[in-house]
Design an enzyme around this catalytic site. Structure first.
Site, PDB file in Angstrom:
ATOM      1  NE  ARG A  43      -3.995  -1.492   0.104  1.00  0.00           N
ATOM      2  CZ  ARG A  43      -5.389  -1.695   0.729  1.00  0.00           C
ATOM      3  NH1 ARG A  43      -5.695  -0.779   1.871  1.00  0.00           N
ATOM      4  NH2 ARG A  43      -6.071  -2.479   0.619  1.00  0.00           N
ATOM      5  NE  ARG A  47      -7.287   5.087   1.711  1.00  0.00           N
ATOM      6  CZ  ARG A  47      -8.320   4.410   2.332  1.00  0.00           C
ATOM      7  NH1 ARG A  47      -9.213   5.004   2.839  1.00  0.00           N
ATOM      8  NH2 ARG A  47      -7.671   3.262   2.654  1.00  0.00           N
ATOM      9  NE  ARG A  56      -9.286   7.206  -6.777  1.00  0.00           N
ATOM     10  CZ  ARG A  56      -9.731   6.850  -5.660  1.00  0.00           C
ATOM     11  NH1 ARG A  56      -8.879   6.185  -4.962  1.00  0.00           N
ATOM     12  NH2 ARG A  56     -10.888   6.869  -5.366  1.00  0.00           N
ATOM     13  CG  ASP A  92      -8.950  -3.569  -4.616  1.00  0.00           C
ATOM     14  OD1 ASP A  92      -8.355  -2.919  -3.607  1.00  0.00           O
ATOM     15  OD2 ASP A  92      -9.630  -4.288  -4.620  1.00  0.00           O
TER      16      ASP A  92
END
Ligand code: CP3
Length: 371
Positions: A43, A47, A56, A92
C-alpha cells in the site's frame, strides 16, 4: 545466486532483457543477498500520499484502476518519492472480479461491497469466465509503468482465492468471515467450485501483469488468519497453488503473503505440498522473522515485517524496530524489507522515505550493523 529459471517471457521483458534481473529485489527473491537490502511497502501507493489524494479527486477507486494513465501515474508516485526498490502495480484484488462481470464497488473507508453476495450453488454456477480481452487496460497500464521504471522492478499482484471468497460470500468486509467458513464446511462442492473460479480469475489477472512487464508476482491472502491449519491445507491451499500456477511457466519470482498467517506459514510456503513452492513468503508483524525462518526453513526468502503501528511512533522507537527486523531477517537466506501489512492512510510519508534511507545504510543485513 541461483540460475535464472527457464521462461516463456518475450525477449523484451525486463527480466529477460536484463533491466531488472540484477536488481536487489529480484536477486533477493531468488535467494541471493545483494549489497543493499531491497525495501518496498505494501500500500505504498495510496492515501498516505498527498499527490495521490489530489489525483483521485472525482474518480471512483475502480475507475482509477481501469484508467491506464492514472493507474500508471499512481504506481510511480511512491517510487519517485521514497526511492523504494520496487513499484507495486496500483490496482485492487477485486478488479478481475469486476472485469468478469460481478457487481462490485469499493466503498471509501469500507472496502469491496457486492451488489449481491455469492452464496448458493446456483450463484456460483452463474459466475462468468473472465474474457481475456477485458484485461487490456491492465496490460496497458503495466506496460506504460514498466517503460517509466527503467531498472526498478514492478511487482504484479492478485488476491488469493480465499480472501476473494471472503468478500464474495459475505458480500463485503467482515470480521471473521463466518459465512464463508460455514460454506466451506456445509457445501464443500460449491466452495471448491467458487475457489476454483476465483483462482482462474486471479491467475489470469496476475499473468496479464507479468506478460506486460511485471518482474515479480505477489499473491495476497489477507484474511488467511481466520482459518485453521487443517481447513487451509485441505480447502484453500490447492486453490492458491492453482492461482500461482498461471505464472509458473514464466519463471517470475513469486511471493505469498498473508495476515495472521503464523499457523499456516509453512503451508503457504509449500502451497500445501511437501516442498517449497514459492520464492518468498511475506510475514506479518506478529511473528519475529527469525521465528518465521524457524518455521519455514532456509529454502525461501522472507519479506516483512515492520509493524505498521510503529510508523506513527517516535523515530527512535521506529528506528530500533527497523534495525531489529533487519537483524532477525539475517536468519533467512535473503530478506526483502517491507511492512507486516499495508501503509495506514494517516502515515506521514516522510517517515517511509526515512525508513528506505535507513535500510539502504544497513548493507546486506548480515553484518551486525543492525545491532
Ligand atoms: O500500493 C499498493 O499496495 C498497490 C495497490 C493495492 C490496493 N489494494 C489499492 C487500494 C493493493 C495491492 C491492494 C490489494 C487489496 N485490496 C487487498 C490485499 C492487501 C491488503 O491490504 O490486505 C485487499 C484485502 C483489498 C480490498 C480492499 N480494497 C480494501 C480492504 C480496501 C480499503 C478500504 C478503505 O477505504 O479503507 C480497498 C480499497 C483500496 N485499494 C484503496 C487503495 C489505495 C483505498 C481506496 C481509496 O483511496 O479510497
Amino acid at each position: 545466486m541461483t540460475d535464472a529459471p527457464t521462461t516463456s517471457l518475450p525477449a523484451s521483458h525486463p527480466l529477460v532483457s536484463g533491466r531488472t534481473s540484477g536488481s536487489p529485489l529480484v536477486r533477493a527473491l531468488r535467494g541471493d543477498r545483494p549489497e543493499t537490502l531491497p525495501v518496498w511497502f505494501m500500500r505504498q501507493a495510496g492515501r498516505s500520499l498527498p499527490e495521490y489524494r489530489e489525483l483521485r479527486v472525482g474518480t471512483a477507486m475502480l475507475d482509477a484502476c481501469l484508467d491506464p494513465a492514472m493507474a500508471s501515474e499512481i504506481t510511480l508516485q511512491p517510487v519517485r518519492r521514497h526511492g523504494v526498490d520496487a513499484g507495486i502495480f496500483f490496482s485492487d484484488i477485486v478488479v478481475p472480479i469486476k472485469l468478469a462481470g460481478v457487481d462490485v464497488e469499493i466503498v471509501p473507508g469500507r472496502g469491496p461491497v457486492l451488489g449481491s453476495p455469492i452464496r448458493s450453488a446456483a450463484d456460483v454456477e452463474a459466475l462468468e469466465q473472465l474474457d481475456p480481452t477485458a484485461l487490456a487496460p491492465i496490460s496497458e497500464a503495466v506496460a506504460r509503468t514498466v517503460e517509466q521504471l527503467g531498472d526498478t522492478p514492478l511487482i504484479g499482484f492478485a488476491g488469493a482465492p480465499f480472501t476473494l471468497a471472503a468478500y464474495l460470500v459475505e458480500g463485503g468486509p467482515s470480521k471473521d468471515h463466518i459465512r464463508a467458513r460455514t460454506l466451506m464446511h456445509s457445501d464443500p462442492d460449491t466452495w471448491s467450485r467458487l475457489l476454483a473460479w476465483a483462482a482462474d480469475v486471479s491467475g489470469a489477472f496476475l499473468r496479464a501483469q507479468v506478460l506486460a512487464g511485471a518482474s515479480a508476482a505477489q499473491l495476497f491472502d489477507s484474511w488467511v488468519g481466520s482459518l485453521s491449519r487443517a481447513d487451509y491445507v485441505q480447502s484453500v491451499a490447492p486453490h492458491s497453488a492453482a492461482a500461482l500456477a498461471h505464472v509458473a511457466d514464466l519463471g517470475v519470482p513469486r511471493i505469498h503473503f498473508g495476515v495472521g498467517s503464523g499457523e499456516v506459514l509453512r503451508d503457504m510456503t509449500t502451497l500445501g505440498t511437501g516442498t517449497v513452492g514459492v520464492d518468498a513468503v511475506g510475514v506479518d508483524w506478529r511473528l519475529p522473522l527469525d521465528e518465521a525462518v524457524r518455521r519455514v526453513g532456509t529454502g525461501v526468502t522472507v519479506q516483512g515485517n515492520i509493524d505498521p503501528a510503529m510508523l506513527s511512533a517516535p523515530w527512535e522507537v521506529l528506528e530500533a524496530h527497523v534495525r531489529d527486523v533487519v537483524r532477525r531477517g539475517g536468519a533467512a537466506r535473503a530478506h526483502v524489507v517491507n511492512l507486516g501489512h499495508g501503509v495506514p492512510p494517516e502515515t506521514d510519508p516522510a517517515v517511509l522515505t526515512r525508513i528506505v534511507a535507513l535500510v539502504h545504510e544497513l548493507g546486506d543485513g548480515t553484518d551486525g550493523a543492525a545491532a
